[in-house]
Design an enzyme around this catalytic site. Structure first.
Site, short mmCIF file in Angstrom:
data_model
loop_
_atom_site.label_atom_id
_atom_site.label_comp_id
_atom_site.label_asym_id
_atom_site.label_seq_id
_atom_site.Cartn_x
_atom_site.Cartn_y
_atom_site.Cartn_z
N GLY A 164 100.57 102.69 130.58
CA GLY A 164 101.49 103.41 129.70
C GLY A 164 100.71 104.11 128.61
O GLY A 164 99.62 103.66 128.23
N GLN A 196 99.36 108.11 120.56
CA GLN A 196 98.01 107.57 120.78
C GLN A 196 96.96 108.66 120.97
O GLN A 196 95.76 108.38 120.88
CB GLN A 196 98.01 106.65 122.01
CG GLN A 196 98.81 105.36 121.78
CD GLN A 196 98.88 104.53 123.05
OE1 GLN A 196 99.76 104.73 123.87
NE2 GLN A 196 97.94 103.61 123.20
N CYS A 229 96.47 97.04 124.95
CA CYS A 229 96.86 98.39 124.54
C CYS A 229 95.62 99.27 124.53
O CYS A 229 94.56 98.84 124.07
CB CYS A 229 97.47 98.33 123.14
SG CYS A 229 97.91 99.95 122.48
N LEU A 230 95.75 100.48 125.02
CA LEU A 230 94.59 101.39 125.05
C LEU A 230 94.10 101.72 123.64
O LEU A 230 92.95 102.12 123.47
CB LEU A 230 94.96 102.69 125.80
CG LEU A 230 95.23 102.51 127.31
CD1 LEU A 230 95.73 103.81 127.92
CD2 LEU A 230 93.99 102.02 128.04
N HIS A 259 107.02 98.70 124.33
CA HIS A 259 105.69 98.84 123.71
C HIS A 259 105.43 100.33 123.38
O HIS A 259 104.95 100.65 122.28
CB HIS A 259 104.64 98.28 124.69
CG HIS A 259 103.21 98.42 124.26
ND1 HIS A 259 102.37 97.34 124.10
CD2 HIS A 259 102.45 99.52 124.00
CE1 HIS A 259 101.17 97.77 123.74
NE2 HIS A 259 101.19 99.09 123.68
N GLU A 260 105.76 101.21 124.32
CA GLU A 260 105.48 102.64 124.10
C GLU A 260 106.39 103.24 123.05
O GLU A 260 105.96 104.09 122.25
CB GLU A 260 105.62 103.43 125.41
CG GLU A 260 104.63 103.06 126.50
CD GLU A 260 103.19 103.04 126.06
OE1 GLU A 260 102.82 103.72 125.08
OE2 GLU A 260 102.41 102.32 126.69
N HIS A 318 105.03 102.65 119.75
CA HIS A 318 103.98 103.61 119.37
C HIS A 318 104.60 104.84 118.71
O HIS A 318 104.08 105.35 117.71
CB HIS A 318 103.19 104.07 120.61
CG HIS A 318 102.08 103.13 121.02
ND1 HIS A 318 101.08 102.77 120.16
CD2 HIS A 318 101.82 102.52 122.19
CE1 HIS A 318 100.23 101.96 120.80
NE2 HIS A 318 100.67 101.78 122.03
NI NI Z 1 99.74 100.64 123.58
#
Ligand code: NI
Length: 180
Positions: free
Chosen positions: A46, A51, A91-92, A133-134, A137
């Site tokens: 995701g 991000q 998470c990235l 989660h997204e 963000h």
């Molecule tokens: Ni994330």
């Protein structure tokens, strides 16, 4: 298409609240395609526009193991949420860190697709966790915000140390936990 740079915690730009998308046009579709390419390359399941320092309400998800089921959510909104799900999340934007987070287990979400068409989706388990989660963000929130302040400080120090030493991101593909 292009691979975009992913911001890392504690970068303050990750705290920006994204704006609603007014028009789904070619420029926005390019952003969607770049997000997908960046997510697949990372690899993650995701990625939210926040991000990559684009503050519009756009996110992409693909939880398939073959990376052949891209999902696009523009202006996503959770209409209903119920139950509890707890899983280790990565998470990235918080590379190499995996922590248990509790979220709703089932959600109903509405959004626009890549063509700007509205749709509704019921999701549960991993997909439901991923969408929550997204969306966080897009609201400037990270999964580490659910942890204790002490734990968050430790993570912050660890990432700052990694950066000072110029270490590459730990490869995310080696973990069973979702990197969202
Ligand atoms: Ni994330």
């Amino acid at each position: 298409m292009a691979i975009l740079d992913i911001l890392h915690f504690p970068d303050p730009r990750l705290r920006t609240r994204a704006r609603q998308v007014d028009t789904v046009d070619e420029q926005l579709r390019t952003l969607v395609d770049d997000l997908l390419e960046t997510m697949y390359q990372a690899p993650g399941i995701g990625l939210a526009a926040t991000q990559v320092n684009v503050h519009q309400r756009v996110l992409v998800i693909d939880i398939s193991s073959e990376q052949d089921d891209p999902r696009v959510f523009i202006n996503p909104e959770i209409l209903e949420a119920e139950g509890h799900e707890e899983m280790d999340e990565g998470c990235l934007s918080v590379p190499g860190i995996y922590e248990r987070v509790q979220r709703a287990n089932r959600i109903r979400v509405q959004a626009l697709d890549r063509e700007g068409e509205p749709f509704e989706l019921e999701a549960e388990g991993l997909l439901a966790v991923c969408i929550q989660h997204e969306i966080d963000h897009l609201d400037g929130k990270l999964f580490v915000d659910y942890l204790s302040q002490l734990k968050r400080q430790r993570i912050r120090k660890k990432l700052e140390k990694q950066r000072r030493h110029g270490e590459d991101d730990p490869p995310s593909g080696q973990h069973a936990e979702p990197v969202i």
